[in-house]
Write a protein that holds these residues in place. Sequence first.
Motif, PDB file in Angstrom:
ATOM      1  N   VAL A 131      66.609  95.230  51.277  1.00 10.71           N
ATOM      2  CA  VAL A 131      66.959  96.084  50.131  1.00 10.71           C
ATOM      3  C   VAL A 131      65.940  95.852  49.022  1.00 10.71           C
ATOM      4  CG1 VAL A 131      68.669  96.491  48.310  1.00 10.71           C
ATOM      5  CG2 VAL A 131      69.400  96.190  50.693  1.00 10.71           C
ATOM      6  N   PRO A 132      65.352  96.923  48.471  1.00 11.66           N
ATOM      7  CA  PRO A 132      64.357  96.732  47.417  1.00 11.66           C
ATOM      8  C   PRO A 132      64.964  96.246  46.114  1.00 11.66           C
ATOM      9  CG  PRO A 132      64.798  99.066  47.744  1.00 11.66           C
ATOM     10  CD  PRO A 132      65.517  98.339  48.835  1.00 11.66           C
ATOM     11  N   VAL A 133      64.260  95.343  45.450  1.00 10.56           N
ATOM     12  CA  VAL A 133      64.654  94.882  44.118  1.00 10.56           C
ATOM     13  C   VAL A 133      64.007  95.800  43.102  1.00 10.56           C
ATOM     14  CG1 VAL A 133      64.623  92.956  42.494  1.00 10.56           C
ATOM     15  CG2 VAL A 133      64.830  92.513  44.957  1.00 10.56           C
ATOM     16  N   LEU A 134      64.823  96.482  42.301  1.00 10.23           N
ATOM     17  CA  LEU A 134      64.353  97.538  41.414  1.00 10.23           C
ATOM     18  C   LEU A 134      64.838  97.311  39.994  1.00 10.23           C
ATOM     19  CD1 LEU A 134      65.359 100.522  43.746  1.00 10.23           C
ATOM     20  CD2 LEU A 134      63.065  99.517  43.539  1.00 10.23           C
ATOM     21  N   GLU A 135      64.205  98.002  39.052  1.00  6.24           N
ATOM     22  CA  GLU A 135      64.710  98.028  37.682  1.00  6.24           C
ATOM     23  C   GLU A 135      66.023  98.807  37.654  1.00  6.24           C
ATOM     24  OE1 GLU A 135      63.401  96.446  35.077  1.00  6.24           O
ATOM     25  OE2 GLU A 135      61.896  95.593  36.452  1.00  6.24           O
TER      26      GLU A 135
END
Length: 322
Positions: free
Chosen positions: A56-60
């Motif tokens: 899962v991408p870590v995003l703002e």
Amino acid sequence: MTQSQRPGRLGVGIVGAGRVGAVLGSALRSVGHTVVGASGVSEASRDRIEALLPGVPVLEVPEVVRRSQLVLLTVPDDALADLVSGLAALGAWQAGQIVVHTSGRYGTDVLAPAAAGGAIALALHPAMAFTGTSLDLARLEGAAFAVTSAPMVAPIGQALVVELGGEPVVLDESRRGLYHAALAHASNHLVVLLAQAAQALGVAGVEDPGRMLAPLVHASLESALRAADVGDAAQPPSAGDPGAIAALTGPVSRGDVGTVREHLEVLADLAADEDALDVVESYRALSRAATQRALGVGRIDPDQARALLDALNEPAPPEDRS
């Protein structure tokens, strides 16, 4: 049909991948929803994402919200209102988007800025303690979730809870504060109480306080929970209901004033030697409450209650500083 092909599968975004968010995200993923992104500032949060939400991408935060059909807000209570209103100021909330927070303190009023943008507001609070590890996934099974929402969208919240393996309990917005205070009183203060008891046992020379406490505490807890299970949340037991205090044992329930006085004396000695004043004060406060409840159900008579309260209200002897 695979889980991801089942109807109603959602793209889920996790805002605040703490102990609760990462676990609930993993649970939703396991039933076929897709976690499209997660926000995490601390190293611990990023580690949880890697462990429980691999890939899962870590995003703002704004990007997590932009990508999501279901936004899970799992941030500290005091940060929730500013987060929701700040995202509203950015125009981040989308019509038809489901926005869920997991705070026990709040209902859906705190999500009003998101609802004003057309989002569906839900408050789902799991009544359990989280470790932030995969161990929590099994513990979700059968856990109660307080569900607060507008009536027309309540089935959405209840369905999400059932998917997580939990049991939905509908709770009115106006009762959230009292509900959360009750849970905190039971869970957090139980931890403090047991830590105090273990400290006293350690000073008394018991090498393994936890082992000594375990059978007694487990039995008391099971008895108290059975007594508290009245089956009608709308009409909880009063202090005078025998069921509410049936599990009480010990000197207060017998009116043994001499024993209570001795307890106060030895705990005062402990406080003087071990910096444990909180143990004495907790004993006094909880014994007063036990006295009132024991009197209410007729376990002790008014004279016994008066004698107990007199002993419990006596000032502690002055500390010897010599």
